[in-house]
Design a protein around this motif. Structure first.
Motif, PDB file in Angstrom:
ATOM      1  N   GLN A 164     -11.409  99.061  91.361  1.00 24.68           N
ATOM      2  CA  GLN A 164     -12.519  99.193  92.309  1.00 24.68           C
ATOM      3  C   GLN A 164     -12.708 100.659  92.709  1.00 24.68           C
ATOM      4  O   GLN A 164     -13.836 101.134  92.822  1.00 24.68           O
ATOM      5  CB  GLN A 164     -12.258  98.338  93.553  1.00 24.68           C
ATOM      6  N   GLN A 165     -11.605 101.357  92.888  1.00 25.36           N
ATOM      7  CA  GLN A 165     -11.677 102.769  93.253  1.00 25.36           C
ATOM      8  C   GLN A 165     -12.282 103.589  92.115  1.00 25.36           C
ATOM      9  O   GLN A 165     -13.048 104.518  92.347  1.00 25.36           O
ATOM     10  CB  GLN A 165     -10.289 103.306  93.622  1.00 25.36           C
ATOM     11  N   LEU A 166     -11.949 103.231  90.882  1.00 25.26           N
ATOM     12  CA  LEU A 166     -12.538 103.906  89.729  1.00 25.26           C
ATOM     13  C   LEU A 166     -14.051 103.756  89.756  1.00 25.26           C
ATOM     14  O   LEU A 166     -14.790 104.724  89.547  1.00 25.26           O
ATOM     15  CB  LEU A 166     -11.961 103.350  88.422  1.00 25.26           C
ATOM     16  N   SER A 167     -14.526 102.562  90.046  1.00 31.54           N
ATOM     17  CA  SER A 167     -15.960 102.314  90.136  1.00 31.54           C
ATOM     18  C   SER A 167     -16.591 103.185  91.224  1.00 31.54           C
ATOM     19  O   SER A 167     -17.633 103.812  91.011  1.00 31.54           O
ATOM     20  CB  SER A 167     -16.210 100.832  90.422  1.00 31.54           C
ATOM     21  N   ALA A 168     -15.953 103.259  92.373  1.00 26.15           N
ATOM     22  CA  ALA A 168     -16.457 104.086  93.478  1.00 26.15           C
ATOM     23  C   ALA A 168     -16.427 105.566  93.104  1.00 26.15           C
ATOM     24  O   ALA A 168     -17.353 106.318  93.429  1.00 26.15           O
ATOM     25  CB  ALA A 168     -15.626 103.832  94.736  1.00 26.15           C
ATOM     26  N   ASP A 169     -15.383 105.984  92.403  1.00 30.80           N
ATOM     27  CA  ASP A 169     -15.278 107.384  91.981  1.00 30.80           C
ATOM     28  C   ASP A 169     -16.396 107.755  91.008  1.00 30.80           C
ATOM     29  O   ASP A 169     -16.924 108.867  91.063  1.00 30.80           O
ATOM     30  CB  ASP A 169     -13.924 107.651  91.328  1.00 30.80           C
ATOM     31  N   ILE A 170     -16.748 106.837  90.150  1.00 36.29           N
ATOM     32  CA  ILE A 170     -17.829 107.090  89.189  1.00 36.29           C
ATOM     33  C   ILE A 170     -19.160 107.222  89.921  1.00 36.29           C
ATOM     34  O   ILE A 170     -19.939 108.132  89.656  1.00 36.29           O
ATOM     35  CB  ILE A 170     -17.875 105.990  88.109  1.00 36.29           C
ATOM     36  N   GLN A 171     -19.417 106.326  90.867  1.00 33.52           N
ATOM     37  CA  GLN A 171     -20.653 106.418  91.635  1.00 33.52           C
ATOM     38  C   GLN A 171     -20.695 107.744  92.392  1.00 33.52           C
ATOM     39  O   GLN A 171     -21.727 108.416  92.415  1.00 33.52           O
ATOM     40  CB  GLN A 171     -20.796 105.258  92.603  1.00 33.52           C
ATOM     41  N   SER A 172     -19.587 108.131  92.968  1.00 33.15           N
ATOM     42  CA  SER A 172     -19.517 109.396  93.688  1.00 33.15           C
ATOM     43  C   SER A 172     -19.766 110.575  92.748  1.00 33.15           C
ATOM     44  O   SER A 172     -20.482 111.522  93.102  1.00 33.15           O
ATOM     45  CB  SER A 172     -18.143 109.530  94.353  1.00 33.15           C
ATOM     46  N   TRP A 173     -19.205 110.508  91.552  1.00 36.15           N
ATOM     47  CA  TRP A 173     -19.394 111.579  90.561  1.00 36.15           C
ATOM     48  C   TRP A 173     -20.870 111.756  90.238  1.00 36.15           C
ATOM     49  O   TRP A 173     -21.365 112.871  90.159  1.00 36.15           O
ATOM     50  CB  TRP A 173     -18.588 111.261  89.296  1.00 36.15           C
ATOM     51  N   PHE A 174     -21.574 110.634  90.080  1.00 35.64           N
ATOM     52  CA  PHE A 174     -23.002 110.712  89.777  1.00 35.64           C
ATOM     53  C   PHE A 174     -23.814 111.204  90.973  1.00 35.64           C
ATOM     54  O   PHE A 174     -24.834 111.859  90.801  1.00 35.64           O
ATOM     55  CB  PHE A 174     -23.546 109.349  89.324  1.00 35.64           C
ATOM     56  N   SER A 175     -23.381 110.888  92.186  1.00 37.34           N
ATOM     57  CA  SER A 175     -24.185 111.232  93.356  1.00 37.34           C
ATOM     58  C   SER A 175     -23.937 112.642  93.871  1.00 37.34           C
ATOM     59  O   SER A 175     -24.725 113.143  94.664  1.00 37.34           O
ATOM     60  CB  SER A 175     -23.927 110.222  94.479  1.00 37.34           C
ATOM     61  N   GLN A 176     -22.888 113.301  93.422  1.00 41.59           N
ATOM     62  CA  GLN A 176     -22.608 114.663  93.866  1.00 41.59           C
ATOM     63  C   GLN A 176     -23.657 115.621  93.319  1.00 41.59           C
ATOM     64  O   GLN A 176     -23.972 115.594  92.139  1.00 41.59           O
ATOM     65  CB  GLN A 176     -21.226 115.117  93.400  1.00 41.59           C
ATOM     66  N   SER A 177     -24.167 116.431  94.190  1.00 44.58           N
ATOM     67  CA  SER A 177     -25.119 117.474  93.824  1.00 44.58           C
ATOM     68  C   SER A 177     -26.103 116.994  92.753  1.00 44.58           C
ATOM     69  O   SER A 177     -26.003 117.340  91.591  1.00 44.58           O
ATOM     70  CB  SER A 177     -24.378 118.724  93.336  1.00 44.58           C
ATOM     71  N   LYS A 178     -27.054 116.207  93.185  1.00 45.84           N
ATOM     72  CA  LYS A 178     -27.991 115.570  92.254  1.00 45.84           C
ATOM     73  C   LYS A 178     -28.761 116.564  91.386  1.00 45.84           C
ATOM     74  O   LYS A 178     -29.237 116.216  90.328  1.00 45.84           O
ATOM     75  CB  LYS A 178     -28.951 114.669  93.017  1.00 45.84           C
ATOM     76  N   ALA A 179     -28.852 117.805  91.825  1.00 45.97           N
ATOM     77  CA  ALA A 179     -29.572 118.801  91.032  1.00 45.97           C
ATOM     78  C   ALA A 179     -28.747 119.310  89.856  1.00 45.97           C
ATOM     79  O   ALA A 179     -29.293 119.800  88.877  1.00 45.97           O
ATOM     80  CB  ALA A 179     -29.981 119.969  91.917  1.00 45.97           C
ATOM     81  N   ALA A 180     -27.435 119.175  89.954  1.00 48.89           N
ATOM     82  CA  ALA A 180     -26.560 119.676  88.890  1.00 48.89           C
ATOM     83  C   ALA A 180     -26.609 118.732  87.689  1.00 48.89           C
ATOM     84  O   ALA A 180     -26.637 117.518  87.847  1.00 48.89           O
ATOM     85  CB  ALA A 180     -25.125 119.784  89.395  1.00 48.89           C
ATOM     86  N   PRO A 181     -26.631 119.284  86.492  1.00 46.18           N
ATOM     87  CA  PRO A 181     -26.639 118.419  85.304  1.00 46.18           C
ATOM     88  C   PRO A 181     -25.310 117.686  85.147  1.00 46.18           C
ATOM     89  O   PRO A 181     -24.261 118.182  85.546  1.00 46.18           O
ATOM     90  CB  PRO A 181     -26.858 119.394  84.147  1.00 46.18           C
ATOM     91  N   ARG A 182     -25.371 116.522  84.582  1.00 45.94           N
ATOM     92  CA  ARG A 182     -24.195 115.701  84.321  1.00 45.94           C
ATOM     93  C   ARG A 182     -23.972 115.681  82.811  1.00 45.94           C
ATOM     94  O   ARG A 182     -24.910 115.479  82.040  1.00 45.94           O
ATOM     95  CB  ARG A 182     -24.408 114.266  84.811  1.00 45.94           C
ATOM     96  N   TYR A 183     -22.716 115.888  82.423  1.00 48.45           N
ATOM     97  CA  TYR A 183     -22.370 115.899  81.002  1.00 48.45           C
ATOM     98  C   TYR A 183     -21.422 114.757  80.692  1.00 48.45           C
ATOM     99  O   TYR A 183     -20.467 114.508  81.430  1.00 48.45           O
ATOM    100  CB  TYR A 183     -21.717 117.238  80.620  1.00 48.45           C
ATOM    101  N   VAL A 184     -21.693 114.070  79.591  1.00 49.43           N
ATOM    102  CA  VAL A 184     -20.889 112.920  79.215  1.00 49.43           C
ATOM    103  C   VAL A 184     -19.428 113.305  79.014  1.00 49.43           C
ATOM    104  O   VAL A 184     -18.536 112.520  79.321  1.00 49.43           O
ATOM    105  CB  VAL A 184     -21.492 112.196  77.978  1.00 49.43           C
ATOM    106  N   GLU A 185     -19.172 114.516  78.556  1.00 50.26           N
ATOM    107  CA  GLU A 185     -17.788 114.959  78.342  1.00 50.26           C
ATOM    108  C   GLU A 185     -17.023 115.015  79.659  1.00 50.26           C
ATOM    109  O   GLU A 185     -15.829 114.689  79.704  1.00 50.26           O
ATOM    110  CB  GLU A 185     -17.737 116.335  77.659  1.00 50.26           C
ATOM    111  N   ASP A 186     -17.702 115.414  80.728  1.00 51.40           N
ATOM    112  CA  ASP A 186     -17.057 115.447  82.042  1.00 51.40           C
ATOM    113  C   ASP A 186     -16.723 114.038  82.521  1.00 51.40           C
ATOM    114  O   ASP A 186     -15.662 113.806  83.114  1.00 51.40           O
ATOM    115  CB  ASP A 186     -17.942 116.151  83.068  1.00 51.40           C
ATOM    116  N   LEU A 187     -17.622 113.096  82.263  1.00 45.28           N
ATOM    117  CA  LEU A 187     -17.371 111.710  82.639  1.00 45.28           C
ATOM    118  C   LEU A 187     -16.232 111.131  81.798  1.00 45.28           C
ATOM    119  O   LEU A 187     -15.380 110.403  82.311  1.00 45.28           O
ATOM    120  CB  LEU A 187     -18.646 110.875  82.487  1.00 45.28           C
ATOM    121  N   GLU A 188     -16.196 111.461  80.517  1.00 41.57           N
ATOM    122  CA  GLU A 188     -15.083 111.030  79.667  1.00 41.57           C
ATOM    123  C   GLU A 188     -13.761 111.545  80.215  1.00 41.57           C
ATOM    124  O   GLU A 188     -12.770 110.798  80.268  1.00 41.57           O
ATOM    125  CB  GLU A 188     -15.274 111.541  78.230  1.00 41.57           C
ATOM    126  N   ASN A 189     -13.743 112.808  80.640  1.00 44.48           N
ATOM    127  CA  ASN A 189     -12.527 113.391  81.211  1.00 44.48           C
ATOM    128  C   ASN A 189     -12.112 112.667  82.484  1.00 44.48           C
ATOM    129  O   ASN A 189     -10.925 112.407  82.696  1.00 44.48           O
ATOM    130  CB  ASN A 189     -12.709 114.882  81.489  1.00 44.48           C
TER     131      ASN A 189
END
Length: 130
Positions: free
Chosen positions: A67-92
């Protein structure tokens, strides 16, 4: 596998009448709730995570860690919405959490697949295609 959505709404929230023990009623953004459910749906289909939870590779609180992993992922996506998101960072992020939370090093390519699915889900939500 138990639900890892973590997006439960109490009956006091639904009725808009908080109990005396819980006078604060959180306002839930329906898009965030839908996005959280979509993240949980992707994670619930991930065999590596499912095995880790079922076999309690993260200890007795393996479900909570998922459950915490799920919350961490949502938080990762919501941080600084203007910043680009890279799949490699999510994989890491996924790789690191699986090692730290479940003592599991997944090398079957599923981390990359899950990260790609999560990126697609996020893109759909950004464009209102959910």
């Amino acid at each position: 596998m138990e639900s890892i959505s973590g997006g439960r709404v109490s009956s006091s929230t639904i009725n808009n009448t908080p109990s005396t023990a819980d006078q604060k009623v959180a306002v839930v953004d329906p898009i965030s709730l839908d996005f959280r459910k979509a993240i949980s749906s992707v994670l619930s289909r991930w065999n590596g995570l499912e095995m880790a939870v079922q076999n309690q590779w993260g200890g007795r609180d393996s479900t909570h860690k998922a459950q915490q992993l799920s919350a961490d992922i949502q938080s990762w996506f919501s941080q600084s919405k203007a910043a680009p998101r890279y799949v490699e960072d999510l994989e890491n992020l996924l790789h690191e959490r699986m090692i730290l939370s479940f003592n599991t090093d997944i090398e079957d390519g599923s981390i990359e697949e899950v990260a790609e699915q999560l990126m697609i889900v996020h893109e759909e939500y950004l464009h209102g295609n959910h």
